[in-house]
Design an enzyme around this catalytic site. Structure first.
Site, PDB file in Angstrom:
ATOM      1  N   SER A 410      25.584   6.035   1.842  1.00 48.63           N
ATOM      2  CA  SER A 410      25.455   4.851   2.701  1.00 48.63           C
ATOM      3  C   SER A 410      25.944   3.586   2.012  1.00 48.63           C
ATOM      4  O   SER A 410      26.110   2.571   2.680  1.00 48.63           O
ATOM      5  CB  SER A 410      24.021   4.667   3.179  1.00 48.63           C
ATOM      6  OG  SER A 410      23.109   5.402   2.462  1.00 48.63           O
ATOM      7  N   HIS A 431      30.119   8.710   7.046  1.00 48.17           N
ATOM      8  CA  HIS A 431      28.754   8.169   7.035  1.00 48.17           C
ATOM      9  C   HIS A 431      28.124   8.350   8.415  1.00 48.17           C
ATOM     10  O   HIS A 431      28.511   7.689   9.373  1.00 48.17           O
ATOM     11  CB  HIS A 431      28.831   6.676   6.640  1.00 48.17           C
ATOM     12  CG  HIS A 431      27.504   6.009   6.513  1.00 48.17           C
ATOM     13  ND1 HIS A 431      27.346   4.654   6.595  1.00 48.17           N
ATOM     14  CD2 HIS A 431      26.270   6.508   6.299  1.00 48.17           C
ATOM     15  CE1 HIS A 431      26.077   4.346   6.448  1.00 48.17           C
ATOM     16  NE2 HIS A 431      25.405   5.456   6.264  1.00 48.17           N
ATOM     17  N   GLU A 443      30.742   6.422  10.658  1.00 48.40           N
ATOM     18  CA  GLU A 443      31.499   5.388   9.937  1.00 48.40           C
ATOM     19  C   GLU A 443      32.271   6.098   8.828  1.00 48.40           C
ATOM     20  O   GLU A 443      31.697   6.473   7.809  1.00 48.40           O
ATOM     21  CB  GLU A 443      30.511   4.351   9.351  1.00 48.40           C
ATOM     22  CG  GLU A 443      31.168   3.126   8.760  1.00 48.40           C
ATOM     23  CD  GLU A 443      30.153   2.204   8.069  1.00 48.40           C
ATOM     24  OE1 GLU A 443      29.180   2.698   7.447  1.00 48.40           O
ATOM     25  OE2 GLU A 443      30.333   0.980   8.136  1.00 48.40           O
ATOM     26  N   ASN A 481      25.974  -1.338   6.682  1.00 50.64           N
ATOM     27  CA  ASN A 481      24.890  -1.653   5.757  1.00 50.64           C
ATOM     28  C   ASN A 481      25.146  -2.937   4.980  1.00 50.64           C
ATOM     29  O   ASN A 481      24.209  -3.610   4.551  1.00 50.64           O
ATOM     30  CB  ASN A 481      24.646  -0.482   4.802  1.00 50.64           C
ATOM     31  CG  ASN A 481      23.888   0.635   5.495  1.00 50.64           C
ATOM     32  OD1 ASN A 481      23.273   0.414   6.540  1.00 50.64           O
ATOM     33  ND2 ASN A 481      23.940   1.829   4.942  1.00 50.64           N
TER      34      ASN A 481
HETATM   35  P1  NAI Z   1      16.948  13.544   1.426  1.00 53.83           P
HETATM   36  O1  NAI Z   1      16.207  13.208   0.208  1.00 53.83           O
HETATM   37  O2  NAI Z   1      16.208  13.756   2.699  1.00 53.83           O
HETATM   38  O3  NAI Z   1      17.829  14.856   1.173  1.00 53.83           O
HETATM   39  C1  NAI Z   1      18.617  15.075   0.056  1.00 53.83           C
HETATM   40  C2  NAI Z   1      18.673  16.570  -0.169  1.00 53.83           C
HETATM   41  O4  NAI Z   1      19.647  16.842  -1.148  1.00 53.83           O
HETATM   42  C3  NAI Z   1      17.362  17.155  -0.675  1.00 53.83           C
HETATM   43  O5  NAI Z   1      16.995  18.216   0.183  1.00 53.83           O
HETATM   44  C4  NAI Z   1      17.695  17.632  -2.062  1.00 53.83           C
HETATM   45  O6  NAI Z   1      16.987  18.805  -2.418  1.00 53.83           O
HETATM   46  C5  NAI Z   1      19.173  17.883  -1.956  1.00 53.83           C
HETATM   47  N1  NAI Z   1      19.870  17.811  -3.230  1.00 53.83           N
HETATM   48  C6  NAI Z   1      19.749  16.902  -4.203  1.00 53.83           C
HETATM   49  N2  NAI Z   1      20.606  17.163  -5.201  1.00 53.83           N
HETATM   50  C7  NAI Z   1      21.289  18.263  -4.839  1.00 53.83           C
HETATM   51  C8  NAI Z   1      22.326  19.022  -5.444  1.00 53.83           C
HETATM   52  N3  NAI Z   1      22.790  18.703  -6.628  1.00 53.83           N
HETATM   53  N4  NAI Z   1      22.803  20.091  -4.782  1.00 53.83           N
HETATM   54  C9  NAI Z   1      22.317  20.437  -3.587  1.00 53.83           C
HETATM   55  N5  NAI Z   1      21.325  19.754  -2.965  1.00 53.83           N
HETATM   56  C10 NAI Z   1      20.834  18.684  -3.586  1.00 53.83           C
HETATM   57  O7  NAI Z   1      18.045  12.405   1.593  1.00 53.83           O
HETATM   58  P2  NAI Z   1      18.761  11.913   2.910  1.00 53.83           P
HETATM   59  O8  NAI Z   1      17.963  10.850   3.525  1.00 53.83           O
HETATM   60  O9  NAI Z   1      19.157  13.087   3.695  1.00 53.83           O
HETATM   61  O10 NAI Z   1      20.060  11.213   2.302  1.00 53.83           O
HETATM   62  C11 NAI Z   1      21.156  11.951   1.855  1.00 53.83           C
HETATM   63  C12 NAI Z   1      22.356  11.015   1.750  1.00 53.83           C
HETATM   64  O11 NAI Z   1      22.619  10.454   3.036  1.00 53.83           O
HETATM   65  C13 NAI Z   1      22.174   9.829   0.799  1.00 53.83           C
HETATM   66  O12 NAI Z   1      23.402   9.578   0.194  1.00 53.83           O
HETATM   67  C14 NAI Z   1      21.786   8.700   1.740  1.00 53.83           C
HETATM   68  O13 NAI Z   1      22.099   7.442   1.238  1.00 53.83           O
HETATM   69  C15 NAI Z   1      22.635   9.028   2.942  1.00 53.83           C
HETATM   70  N6  NAI Z   1      22.147   8.493   4.202  1.00 53.83           N
HETATM   71  C16 NAI Z   1      20.832   8.525   4.543  1.00 53.83           C
HETATM   72  C17 NAI Z   1      20.406   8.014   5.762  1.00 53.83           C
HETATM   73  C18 NAI Z   1      18.968   8.065   6.146  1.00 53.83           C
HETATM   74  O14 NAI Z   1      18.585   7.364   7.104  1.00 53.83           O
HETATM   75  N7  NAI Z   1      18.136   8.866   5.498  1.00 53.83           N
HETATM   76  C19 NAI Z   1      21.350   7.419   6.728  1.00 53.83           C
HETATM   77  C20 NAI Z   1      22.737   7.507   6.308  1.00 53.83           C
HETATM   78  C21 NAI Z   1      23.099   7.994   5.083  1.00 53.83           C
END
Ligand code: NAI
Ligand code: 3HC
Length: 692
Positions: A410, A431, A443, A481
């Site tokens: 993000s 994104h 995005e 953002n």
């Molecule tokens: P989250 O914490 O819910 O999920 C991340 C997942 O990645 C976890 O299940 C974790 O076990 C896994 N993970 C971590 N390292 C790993 C690796 N090396 N290999 C495989 N799996 C791995 O995080 P979320 O919220 O889904 O965010 C993910 C990305 O999306 C981030 O970059 C965040 O900035 C972006 N994002 C999040 C939004 C939101 O509202 N939560 C909106 C838009 C983008």
């Protein structure tokens, strides 16, 4: 080139609208149809007529360029064509395939019969453009399908499938091949001397239009579509279709249509319609660049975003692998995906069969080599540059040559992520927004080294996934953002100065956001917001309000802890004097004498920084056009569509006033809050644009 084709086949005149790309009913088309109707009426060798559209689609309705000009339509008017159709003594059959929308459907509703191809879609989407159907649609749809169906369809603008249209009586038959079946239908109408049905004169379904029905529906709309003109006028017109004679109902519809056409809401929504279509086009991609095929996909990370992104592919029928290194985390993520599908089935938005088919497209994996065949891999792991670099290095080692390597970051630097691979040209940002399977915005972010074909591919993919794709350049926070940061910070500055959370949220909800900024913070979690703020690459002299940090320290994490900027009973938010005390304490510490802030000041102080930063973003070329910024804000951040997006709203509401607002903020908030050179230039020239 003729825009209406005319041919007589075995005593049936086929009148075919042929106005690429969507058979819009321009003046030339209306004139062509009028002429063809007169010709068929005068020809004794013609016993019946079929009205159809060329190139597999009937018509997308009025020509939006003509409507948007705001000028009176040049004759013949749609109403004159309809009068000619209804007066015809020879049966007229409308043959509908592809889209029959807006004025296109209204024309068909004035025909005696309608036959549809199985895949056709019928709808009156005018409400999405801040309009009401203005060519008899509120009358004829209501009289054919009944007021309940009309209320649902016309206030949502959602098109109906052929089976549903048949069930409602809008279609008389569904058949294919359409061209032949329409001719057969027309001949049968002649041979059997079928009575010519005039939708405007039907009365049998109107008894359902009771005062209670309309009262109930108005109450429902009041919450959902607050502030919008067209939906309320549509309800009035449908009621008139039930209670008044046809001529009176049509006159009422006409007056309401003109009122909408001249409204700011219509201008804003038309701006967005064209902006969304412009956003799909990237001017500096060499012409003829073909998007790379996406036959299979993979997602790394099965968390909040990864699971939702996998659902986007599965919903489009694209097989997708989801990688978590840990089997338990994988199972947790897939379980959530299954729960989401089950919720869609119980809400009725998906059938069990559709949900099963989508789930069958998703495969969980725990090892990188399993990603080797994917045409695109989207990384959605934690928002940390070192973690993402590791992931991309691992991915680089296994992904096939030519695969697209995408990140859902993000805020982070796409170029730095690309540098972890030996193929920076393949790396791009995609994104998505949370919840990813629902939010429309995609995005896409190009790094300085992203290959143009990769950019073209993710833009095309966005459309294929049913998203609204917008291209952004690489900077902290990209388009959305980067702007949002100001909005969030300002909400807290307003609290310090004297506003309450309820006031701030009420003002923005009255403006049209579904939720105000503080209610949104409570929903997303104040701890999450605080962490994001700490991790952002902001200038060292940036001043923050300490309110968010205090909230977290007090355990006020938001809805999840039952207390945040509000107290929660379930999801109901309740003003909490303890929060006011916490805020007042901050004001005291900072030596601020609290004062009453007016609603307009609150609105302008929250929105002016968005417009200001948006102007910079356009000037720097991070967004290709001001309309792209609007598309991002409406589809990803809940900005009310009928306000046109922040850039459109800023121009309509007056940039000079917003500049004055920003000039007052700069001394207390810091340099970045002052009016940008880009904004001043836009105020002087009347248009946002690239740096000269
Ligand atoms: P989250 O914490 O819910 O999920 C991340 C997942 O990645 C976890 O299940 C974790 O076990 C896994 N993970 C971590 N390292 C790993 C690796 N090396 N290999 C495989 N799996 C791995 O995080 P979320 O919220 O889904 O965010 C993910 C990305 O999306 C981030 O970059 C965040 O900035 C972006 N994002 C999040 C939004 C939101 O509202 N939560 C909106 C838009 C983008
Ligand atoms: N008038 C003029 N141009 C139109 C148009 C219209 N009604 N509908 C679409 N176009 C143009 C688009 O701007 C686009 O142009 P571009 O290629 O230069 O960008 C091109 O046609 C193709 O459109 P899409 O990219 O949207 O093509 P899709 O295949 O994705 O979608 C569609 C087709 C579903 C028909 C979609 O274009 C659409 O929803 N159009 C608008 C339909 C509508 O709102 N009709 C009501 C008009 S108001 C009315 O009829 C008033 C009446 O009640 C009096």
């Amino acid at each position: 080139m003729a825009v209406v084709n005319y041919r007589v086949i075995s005593g049936v005149a086929r009148i075919e609208i042929d106005n690429p790309p969507v058979n819009a009913l321009s003046q030339a088309v209306r004139a062509g149809v009028a002429e063809a109707l007169a010709r068929a009426a005068a020809d004794p060798g013609v016993a019946a007529l079929v009205l159809s559209g060329a190139r597999g689609t009937f018509s997308a309705g009025a020509d939006l360029h003509e409507v948007a000009s705001g000028e009176a339509m040049a004759p013949p008017l749609a109403s004159e064509l309809q009068a000619a159709l209804e007066a015809s003594r020879k049966p007229v059959v409308a043959a509908l395939e592809g889209h029959a929308l807006g004025g296109g459907l209204e024309l068909a509703l004035a025909c005696h019969f309608r036959i549809g191809a199985p895949g056709c879609r019928l709808g009156l989407p005018e409400v999405k453009l801040g309009l009401i159907p203005g060519a008899g649609g509120t009358l004829r749809f209501t009289r054919l399908a009944g007021p309940e169906a009309a209320l649902e369809s016309l206030t949502s603008g959602v098109a109906l499938t052929a089976p549903r249209a048949l069930e409602l009586g809008l279609l008389d038959a569904v058949a294919e091949p359409l061209a032949e079946e329409a001719l057969t239908f027309a001949r049968a109408a002649v041979d059997e001397a079928r009575p010519l049905k005039l939708a405007a004169q039907l009365k049998s379904r109107l008894s359902a239009g009771t005062p209670e029905l309309f009262a109930r529906f108005r109450e429902r709309l009041a919450g959902r579509l607050r502030g919008q003109l067209a939906p309320a006028l549509i309800v009035d017109c449908i009621e008139a279709a039930c209670t008044q004679d046809a001529a009176e109902a049509l006159a009422r519809e006409r007056a309401a249509f003109l009122r909408c056409r001249d409204s700011e809401q219509h201008r804003a929504l038309t701006h967005l319609f064209f902006a969304e279509r412009a956003a799909r086009k990237v001017p500096d991609i060499p012409p003829g660049t073909e998007p790379l095929p996406v036959r299979s996909a993979a997602v790394i990370g099965a968390g909040t975003m990864g699971g939702g992104i996998a659902m986007c592919f599965a919903n489009a029928g694209i097989p997708v692998s989801v990688l978590e290194l840990n089997a338990e985390a994988l199972e947790r993520g897939l379980q959530q995906v299954r729960r989401n599908y089950a919720a869609s089935v119980s809400r009725g938005s998906l059938s069990q069969g559709q949900a099963d088919a989508a789930l069958a497209c998703i495969r969980g994996v725990t090892e990188y080599p399993s990603l080797a065949g994917a045409d695109i891999v989207i990384e959605a792991v934690f928002e940390s540059l070192p973690v993402k670099k590791d992931v991309f290095a691992a991915l680089d080692a296994v992904a096939r040559e030519g695969a697209i390597l995408a990140t859902n970051t993000s805020t982070l630097d796409i170029d730095a992520i690309a540098a972890a691979t030996r193929r920076p040209g393949a790396v791009v940002g995609t994104h998505f927004f949370s919840p990813a399977h629902i939010m429309k915005l995609m995005e896409n972010v190009r790094g300085p080294r992203t290959d143009p074909q990769v950019i073209a591919s993710v833009m095309a993919l966005g459309t294929r996934l049913g998203k609204v794709p917008v291209l952004a350049g690489n900077c902290d926070g990209f388009i959305g953002n980067r702007m949002l940061g100001f909005y969030g910070l300002e909400a807290e500055f307003l609290l310090e100065e004297g506003a309450t959370p309820e006031q701030v949220d009420r003002v923005m909800e009255e403006f049209g956001f579904a939720m105000g900024p503080l209610a949104v913070r409570d929903l997303a979690g104040n701890d999450v917001g605080f962490m994001i703020r700490k991790n952002r690459r902001l200038p060292a002299d940036e001043r923050f309000s300490p309110i968010l940090e205090r909230m977290v320290a007090a355990g006020r994490l938001g809805q999840k802890s039952g207390r945040g900027f509000y107290r929660y009973e379930g999801r109901t938010r309740i003003a909490d004097p303890e929060v006011v005390a916490l805020i007042e304490e901050v004001s005291r510490e900072r030596g601020i004498v609290r004062r009453r802030l007016g609603d307009e000041e609150i609105r302008d102080r929250l929105l002016a920084p968005l417009v200001n930063e948006g102007a910079r973003i356009v000037e720097e070329g991070i967004a290709l056009r001001p309309g792209d910024v609007d598309v991002v804000y409406v589809n990803g951040y809940g900005f009310p569509a009928w306000r046109g997006g922040p850039m459109h709203w800023g121009q309509v509401s007056g940039l000079a006033r917003l500049i004055a607002t920003l000039e007052r903020l700069a001394p207390t908030h810091g340099e970045r809050w002052g009016p940008s050179a880009a904004l001043r230039r836009a105020a002087a020239t009347g248009a946002f644009g690239r740096a000269p």
